[in-house]
Design a protein around this motif. Sequence first.
Motif, mmCIF file in Angstrom:
data_model
loop_
_atom_site.group_PDB
_atom_site.id
_atom_site.type_symbol
_atom_site.label_atom_id
_atom_site.label_comp_id
_atom_site.label_asym_id
_atom_site.label_seq_id
_atom_site.Cartn_x
_atom_site.Cartn_y
_atom_site.Cartn_z
ATOM 1 N N THR A 1 -1.182 1.304 -5.065
ATOM 2 C CA THR A 1 -0.371 0.157 -4.681
ATOM 3 C C THR A 1 0.881 0.132 -5.558
ATOM 4 O O THR A 1 0.899 0.721 -6.639
ATOM 5 C CB THR A 1 -1.138 -1.162 -4.858
ATOM 6 O OG1 THR A 1 -1.521 -1.298 -6.224
ATOM 7 C CG2 THR A 1 -2.363 -1.199 -3.959
ATOM 8 N N ARG B 1 2.038 -2.514 5.743
ATOM 9 C CA ARG B 1 1.679 -2.005 4.414
ATOM 10 C C ARG B 1 1.621 -3.100 3.352
ATOM 11 O O ARG B 1 1.156 -2.880 2.245
ATOM 12 C CB ARG B 1 2.681 -0.941 3.978
ATOM 13 C CG ARG B 1 2.621 0.312 4.842
ATOM 14 C CD ARG B 1 3.639 1.343 4.440
ATOM 15 N NE ARG B 1 3.475 1.733 3.040
ATOM 16 C CZ ARG B 1 4.343 2.470 2.379
ATOM 17 N NH1 ARG B 1 5.443 2.901 2.958
ATOM 18 N NH2 ARG B 1 4.138 2.795 1.126
ATOM 19 N N ILE C 1 0.332 -5.936 1.198
ATOM 20 C CA ILE C 1 -0.983 -6.454 0.819
ATOM 21 C C ILE C 1 -0.887 -7.949 0.533
ATOM 22 O O ILE C 1 -1.671 -8.740 1.033
ATOM 23 C CB ILE C 1 -1.539 -5.698 -0.406
ATOM 24 C CG1 ILE C 1 -1.764 -4.227 -0.040
ATOM 25 C CG2 ILE C 1 -2.825 -6.345 -0.902
ATOM 26 C CD1 ILE C 1 -2.100 -3.334 -1.210
ATOM 27 N N ARG D 1 0.852 -1.181 0.000
ATOM 28 C CA ARG D 1 0.000 0.000 0.000
ATOM 29 C C ARG D 1 0.890 1.233 0.000
ATOM 30 O O ARG D 1 1.674 1.449 0.927
ATOM 31 C CB ARG D 1 -0.868 -0.034 1.270
ATOM 32 C CG ARG D 1 -2.217 0.551 1.160
ATOM 33 C CD ARG D 1 -3.085 0.359 2.418
ATOM 34 N NE ARG D 1 -2.372 0.463 3.687
ATOM 35 C CZ ARG D 1 -2.038 -0.586 4.450
ATOM 36 N NH1 ARG D 1 -2.350 -1.799 4.092
ATOM 37 N NH2 ARG D 1 -1.403 -0.410 5.590
#
Length: 88
Positions: free
Chosen positions: A17, A54, A56, A12
Amino acid sequence: MNIKQGDVLVIRGDYTTEKVIVIQNNKGNCHSPTTIVYSVIDGDIFVRTIDKKRIIKRIGHASDYSKQEILHNLKLNLLTPSEKLMLT
């Protein structure tokens, strides 16, 4: 998430992204809430520390050859111009 050096991650960012490669060693990844990643955005190289929160997902893993090339190129980029001349 247990991450390892060479993992390709989607993280993120501030506005979107992005894909990064983990360059921190596995011992550091095991014990730290952060990791050091490498990314190329618009031709610019970025090395930064990110919080593991952060992350993903993991989308792959770089080959041993690719990891060595990345680490070698990072070392070259950290040299001063006079140090680079000594290598030629």
